[in-house]
Design a protein around this motif. Structure first.
Motif, mmCIF file in Angstrom:
data_model
loop_
_atom_site.group_PDB
_atom_site.id
_atom_site.type_symbol
_atom_site.label_atom_id
_atom_site.label_comp_id
_atom_site.label_asym_id
_atom_site.label_seq_id
_atom_site.Cartn_x
_atom_site.Cartn_y
_atom_site.Cartn_z
ATOM 1 N N SER A 190 1.028 -1.205 -0.036
ATOM 2 C CA SER A 190 -0.003 0.080 0.006
ATOM 3 C C SER A 190 1.119 0.861 -0.292
ATOM 4 O O SER A 190 2.025 1.075 0.319
ATOM 5 N N LEU A 191 0.321 2.403 -0.437
ATOM 6 C CA LEU A 191 0.919 3.611 -0.934
ATOM 7 C C LEU A 191 1.746 3.924 1.026
ATOM 8 O O LEU A 191 2.374 4.576 0.986
ATOM 9 N N THR A 192 0.456 3.779 2.130
ATOM 10 C CA THR A 192 0.874 4.056 3.201
ATOM 11 C C THR A 192 1.832 3.294 3.095
ATOM 12 O O THR A 192 3.016 3.781 4.702
ATOM 13 N N GLU A 193 2.366 1.641 3.326
ATOM 14 C CA GLU A 193 3.491 0.835 3.711
ATOM 15 C C GLU A 193 4.676 1.538 3.512
ATOM 16 O O GLU A 193 5.656 1.737 3.899
ATOM 17 N N ARG A 194 4.308 1.573 2.015
ATOM 18 C CA ARG A 194 5.481 2.680 1.305
ATOM 19 C C ARG A 194 6.455 3.522 2.121
ATOM 20 O O ARG A 194 7.607 3.722 1.632
ATOM 21 N N PHE A 195 5.466 4.922 1.966
ATOM 22 C CA PHE A 195 6.257 5.803 2.729
ATOM 23 C C PHE A 195 6.307 6.123 4.355
ATOM 24 O O PHE A 195 6.901 6.149 4.626
ATOM 25 N N GLU A 196 5.789 4.827 4.499
ATOM 26 C CA GLU A 196 6.187 5.017 6.330
ATOM 27 C C GLU A 196 8.187 4.210 6.354
ATOM 28 O O GLU A 196 8.421 4.695 6.667
ATOM 29 N N ASP A 197 7.685 3.254 5.913
ATOM 30 C CA ASP A 197 9.710 2.983 5.288
ATOM 31 C C ASP A 197 10.057 3.874 4.542
ATOM 32 O O ASP A 197 11.024 3.827 4.722
ATOM 33 N N LEU A 198 9.913 4.584 3.770
ATOM 34 C CA LEU A 198 10.662 5.651 3.426
ATOM 35 C C LEU A 198 10.473 6.786 4.293
ATOM 36 O O LEU A 198 12.053 7.174 4.524
ATOM 37 N N LEU A 199 9.910 7.026 5.756
ATOM 38 C CA LEU A 199 10.006 8.094 6.690
ATOM 39 C C LEU A 199 11.414 7.319 7.764
ATOM 40 O O LEU A 199 12.205 7.943 8.367
ATOM 41 N N ARG A 223 11.142 14.754 5.920
ATOM 42 C CA ARG A 223 9.599 14.021 5.970
ATOM 43 C C ARG A 223 9.215 15.164 5.766
ATOM 44 O O ARG A 223 7.592 14.651 5.141
ATOM 45 N N GLN A 224 9.245 16.762 5.390
ATOM 46 C CA GLN A 224 7.634 17.200 5.047
ATOM 47 C C GLN A 224 7.703 16.189 3.272
ATOM 48 O O GLN A 224 6.734 16.605 2.432
ATOM 49 N N ARG A 225 8.934 16.701 2.692
ATOM 50 C CA ARG A 225 8.988 16.745 1.225
ATOM 51 C C ARG A 225 8.780 15.148 1.026
ATOM 52 O O ARG A 225 8.033 14.611 0.545
ATOM 53 N N ILE A 226 8.630 13.846 2.536
ATOM 54 C CA ILE A 226 8.161 12.515 1.653
ATOM 55 C C ILE A 226 6.890 12.908 2.362
ATOM 56 O O ILE A 226 5.879 11.773 0.887
ATOM 57 N N GLY A 227 6.438 13.613 3.247
ATOM 58 C CA GLY A 227 4.798 14.029 3.416
ATOM 59 C C GLY A 227 4.211 14.150 1.781
ATOM 60 O O GLY A 227 2.938 14.315 1.577
ATOM 61 N N ARG A 228 4.530 15.377 1.342
ATOM 62 C CA ARG A 228 4.100 16.361 0.394
ATOM 63 C C ARG A 228 3.935 15.073 -1.175
ATOM 64 O O ARG A 228 2.901 14.724 -1.693
ATOM 65 N N SER A 229 5.000 14.213 -1.325
ATOM 66 C CA SER A 229 4.899 13.067 -2.534
ATOM 67 C C SER A 229 3.858 12.064 -1.804
ATOM 68 O O SER A 229 3.471 11.437 -3.058
ATOM 69 N N PHE A 230 4.157 11.647 -0.700
ATOM 70 C CA PHE A 230 2.500 10.505 -0.814
ATOM 71 C C PHE A 230 1.348 11.530 -0.768
ATOM 72 O O PHE A 230 0.409 10.778 -1.643
#
Length: 215
Positions: A159-168, A178-185
Motif C-alpha cells: 500500500s502507499l501507506t506502507e511504502r511511505f512509512e518505510d521511506l520515512l 520528512r515534509q518532502r516525503i509527506g508531500r510526495s505521499f
C-alpha cells in the motif's frame, strides 16, 4: 546514411567503456521506444544491482497493467513507452549509489541520450516527484511511473501507506526531508484518486498479479 539500430549501437558496449562511449554513440532518434529486451540490455550495460532490477520489474508490471487499462478506456496511452520508462526509471541508481548524484536526473539524461525520446526521459526524471498539476489524461506516463514506483517496496507490491512509512524510516532524518516525503505521499494519493475516477481503478485487485512477480 541510416542511423544504427538501437541494439547494434549498444552491442560491444561494456560497463567499463560506457562513460567514454556515450557521447555520440547513439544518435538521437525521435520518439524511439526500446523493447523490453533492449531495456534489459541497458541494465547489463549499466551494471544494475539485482535488487534494483527486481524492483524495476515489479514497477513495470504495475505501470503496464494500468497503461493497458487506460488504453482500453480510450486514453491516448502508448503502452510500450510506459513499460520502457518503468523499466528504465532506476537506470542510474546503481551508479549514484556508488558515485553519488541524483539518480532521477542522471537517469533522465542517459535515457534522452540513448533513445532521443523526451517523453521517456520525462518519466525517468520525474518518477520521484511531479512538479506540476496532476492531470492523468494529459500526463499519464510520468504520473503512472510515479504511482507504480510508490506502490513497490523493494520488490513487493504494498500500500502507499506502507511504502511511505518505510521511506520515512529510512530517509526521514530531518524535518525538511520528512515534509518532502509527506508531500510526495499526498501526491501519490492524488494520482491514485485520479486513477479511481478515470479508470475505476481498484487499488489492490487490479495489480494483484504483480505481487508474486519476483517473490
Amino acid at each position: 546514411m541510416p542511423e544504427k539500430p538501437f541494439a547494434d549501437a549498444l552491442s560491444g558496449t561494456s560497463p567499463e567503456s560506457l562513460p567514454e562511449a556515450m557521447p555520440g554513440a547513439l544518435p538521437p532518434v525521435v520518439s524511439f521506444v526500446p523493447t523490453t529486451a533492449q531495456c534489459l540490455a541497458l541494465w547489463d550495460a549499466y551494471d544494475m544491482l539485482p535488487n534494483i532490477r527486481a524492483h524495476s520489474l515489479t514497477v513495470a508490471c504495475i505501470a503496464e497493467t494500468l497503461a493497458r487499462e487506460a488504453a482500453a478506456a480510450g486514453l491516448p496511452v502508448d503502452v510500450d513507452a510506459v513499460r520502457a520508462a518503468a523499466l528504465l526509471h532506476d537506470l542510474a541508481k546503481t551508479y549514484t549509489i556508488r558515485h553519488g548524484g541524483n539518480h532521477s536526473q542522471l537517469g533522465g539524461a542517459w535515457v534522452q541520450e540513448l533513445t532521443g525520446n523526451p517523453t521517456l526521459a520525462q518519466g525517468v526524471i520525474h518518477h520521484v516527484h511531479w512538479p506540476f498539476v496532476v492531470d492523468i489524461r494529459a500526463h499519464f506516463l510520468p504520473l503512472i511511473i510515479i504511482y507504480s514506483d510508490k506502490r513497490v517496496k523493494h520488490n513487493r507490491v504494498v500500500s502507499l501507506t506502507e511504502r511511505f512509512e518505510d521511506l520515512l524510516h529510512r530517509y526521514g532524518a530531518t524535518q525538511d526531508i520528512r515534509q518532502r516525503i509527506g508531500r510526495s505521499f499526498a501526491q501519490a494519493r492524488e494520482i491514485e484518486d485520479a486513477l479511481v475516477q478515470t479508470l475505476g481503478f481498484q487499488t489492490d485487485a487490479d495489480i494483484a498479479h504483480c505481487r508474486g512477480l519476483v517473490e
